[in-house]
Structure formats: structure tokens, C-alpha cells
Design an enzyme around this catalytic site. Structure first.
Site, PDB file in Angstrom:
ATOM      1  N   LEU A  23      24.229  45.683  30.778  1.00  0.00           N
ATOM      2  CA  LEU A  23      24.295  45.237  29.387  1.00  0.00           C
ATOM      3  C   LEU A  23      25.301  44.118  29.167  1.00  0.00           C
ATOM      4  O   LEU A  23      26.382  44.100  29.752  1.00  0.00           O
ATOM      5  CB  LEU A  23      24.655  46.423  28.495  1.00  0.00           C
TER       6      LEU A  23
ATOM      7  N   HIS B 140      22.726  42.628  24.256  1.00  0.00           N
ATOM      8  CA  HIS B 140      22.263  44.008  24.083  1.00  0.00           C
ATOM      9  C   HIS B 140      23.098  44.726  23.022  1.00  0.00           C
ATOM     10  O   HIS B 140      22.582  45.519  22.239  1.00  0.00           O
ATOM     11  CB  HIS B 140      22.401  44.791  25.390  1.00  0.00           C
TER      12      HIS B 140
ATOM     13  N   GLY C 256      19.412  47.948  31.133  1.00  0.00           N
ATOM     14  CA  GLY C 256      20.793  48.097  31.571  1.00  0.00           C
ATOM     15  C   GLY C 256      21.425  46.763  31.932  1.00  0.00           C
ATOM     16  O   GLY C 256      20.939  45.703  31.543  1.00  0.00           O
TER      17      GLY C 256
END
Ligand code: PAF
Length: 284
Positions: free
Chosen positions: A33, A37, A31
Site C-alpha cells: 500500500l 490506497h 497490498g
């Protein structure tokens, strides 16, 4: 894009897609991000009909004095970004969902070939935690292809080796590192940097590049080259842990090698940063 928090719901959706004959990609993340990503998700999109992303801050891969508690958790923003990048399903389990019986006696996956050098030497147990959670995610999703950033180059090798050793029917793809304009590799941990540290942090990429240039110019005195850069970083206020020239498989190169990975880890204030570049030289 749907978000599911439970394994049952994940499996139900995957079953539907499998029945449709869809090719499935997985992009595991913790996460918080950033654009790096999203490049993974976009690369996944090009390789599969359905893209699953996971967001899970995995306690198993953090050491006792590391940043598990303060690691940024930004699920709503992550979900928006993933949807925008073309992700079809977000799996965001709790720790209890992933490790319902706790950590004691839990099955651990070790990849001895890479687990104890470089990152592994400074973060004991880290790659066991990574391999274990990625093994779980690959087992749950059973993707045709799974994508990981080259910024964590050693992690990529660990995961590839695990998939090979365990005969997992999945293609492991590495996606090039995304960088800020000044060269700093994108990382969720960059946001820990104070403004003055952020301005300095690009020195890491510059150090990698200087070593790369020297290799391109034919130098093969690896230890001396790295020692110069380690000293330079130290003088600039970094606390380097390693800066090293390796072969792509992380073994030590000799004077005849032409293909390299240059990798480093350094603290800047309280923040630990890693980076690496790969290069092939024209001549020895
Ligand atoms: O690279 C990461 O974010 C993590 O190490 C991974 C691969 C998602 C496993 O937790």
C-alpha cells in the site's frame, strides 16, 4: 483493526456490524500500500461507519508473462498503514481460500463493453480476472459503497459496468489519482523502476498534460497530438503501448467533444506503467 484470513471470520464480523445497522465500505487492494490506497480508505471512512479493506494478489488478473510472482507482498506493513488510515477490518485471504477448487472451470465474469480495448487489448483476460475477483469480494462483503482509484480508470469503468449489469446494490466510487511531487502517479509498480528510470518516469504525466493543454487550446486533431507524444516518449527510451484521447466512456471523441480522458501505457525498462487524466474544456 482486526485482520482475518478466512471467509467465515469475515462473515461473522460483518454480521455483527450489519445487525448494528452500520453502513459498510469496501476498498479492495492487492497490498503493497501507498498513499493512493490510503486516500481510498480515508474516502471510505467519510462514506461509511465501518471500512473493510482487502489485500489479495489475484492470480486471475495476471498474464502468463506478468509479475504475479514478484508482485510485492508486504502484509504486516499494509496492516499498520490501514489501521492508521482508519480501516476497521482487513481481509487478507490466501489463493486457496478464494479459489478453493482451482482455476479450471471456474466461473468468470466478463464485461465485454470495456474488456478488449486499451488495457484489455494489451493484457488479454486481465479484466475478466479483475471483474471476477471484485465480484467475489463484493458478494462476500456486500458493502454499501466500494472505492477504487482513478489511476486504473478503465478498471473503474469495468467494475461500474459489472455492478450495473448485475444489479449489485453497491455504489462504486472513483478516487482521484495520488501523485509524486514530479507528477508520477503512485503505483506499487513504481518500485520496480531503477533510479534513472524513476527520474524519467514523470515524463508520462508531462505527456498527458501537454495533450490536455492542446485540447484546452482548442486542438481536436487527436491522432496527430498523440502521435507527437508517442514519438517523444519513444525517443526518450519508453516503449509506449498506447496514448489516446477518449471520451469519459472510452469511446472515440469527435471534433465537438469537450470532455475527455487521456490515457497511456508505456514500458520503461522492464516496468509497465499506466496513467490517465480527465479534463473538460471550456470551448470546442
Ligand atoms: O486495483 C487493484 O489493486 C486490483 O485490480 C483490484 C481492484 C484490487 C482487484 O484485484
Amino acid at each position: 483493526m482486526d485482520t482475518v484470513h478466512h471467509i467465515d471470520a469475515l462473515r461473522a464480523q460483518l454480521q455483527v456490524w450489519r445487525r448494528e445497522g452500520a453502513r459498510i465500505a469496501l476498498t479492495p487492494t492487492m497490498g503493497n500500500l501507498h498513499a493512493g490506497h490510503l486516500r481510498l480508505v480515508e474516502a471510505a471512512r467519510r462514506r461509511a461507519d465501518r471500512v473493510v479493506a482487502s489485500v489479495f494478489v489475484n492470480p486471475l488478473q495476471f498474464g502468463p508473462n506478468e509479475d504475479f510472482d514478484r508482485y510485492p507482498r508486504t502484509l504486516d506493513a499494509d496492516a499498520d498503514k490501514l489501521a492508521g488510515a482508519g480501516c476497521d477490518l482487513l481481509f487478507a485471504p490466501s489463493v486457496a481460500e478464494m479459489y478453493p477448487h482451482g482455476r479450471d472451470g471456474f466461473t468468470v465474469i466478463s464485461v465485454p463493453r470495456y474488456a478488449d480495448l486499451l488495457e484489455g487489448a494489451f493484457r488479454p483476460g486481465h479484466f475478466d480476472g479483475v471483474a471476477t475477483v471484485v465480484n467475489i469480494l463484493l458478494t462476500l462483503v456486500a458493502p454499501d459503497v466500494a472505492l477504487f482509484g482513478e489511476k486504473d480508470y478503465q478498471q473503474l469503468l469495468v467494475i461500474r459496468q459489472m455492478a450495473r449489469d448485475l444489479h449489485m446494490p453497491v455504489e462504486i466510487v472513483g478516487v482521484p489519482t495520488e501523485r509524486e511531487a514530479d507528477g508520477l502517479a503512485l503505483s506499487s509498480r513504481n518500485q520496480y523502476l531503477l533510479p534513472a528510470e524513476r527520474a524519467q518516469a514523470a515524463m508520462l504525466y508531462a505527456a498527458l498534460q501537454r495533450v490536455g493543454e492542446a485540447l484546452r487550446a482548442g486542438r481536436r486533431d487527436y491522432a496527430a497530438l498523440c502521435a507527437t507524444e508517442i514519438e517523444r516518449l519513444g525517443n526518450a527510451g519508453f516503449r509506449p503501448q498506447y496514448l489516446t484521447v477518449r471520451r469519459p466512456d472510452l469511446s472515440e471523441p469527435d471534433a465537438a467533444d469537450r470532455e475527455f480522458r487521456i490515457l497511456l501505457a508505456a514500458f520503461l525498462g522492464k516496468t509497465r506503467l499506466i496513467d490517465n487524466i480527465g479534463l473538460i474544456t471550456e470551448t470546442v
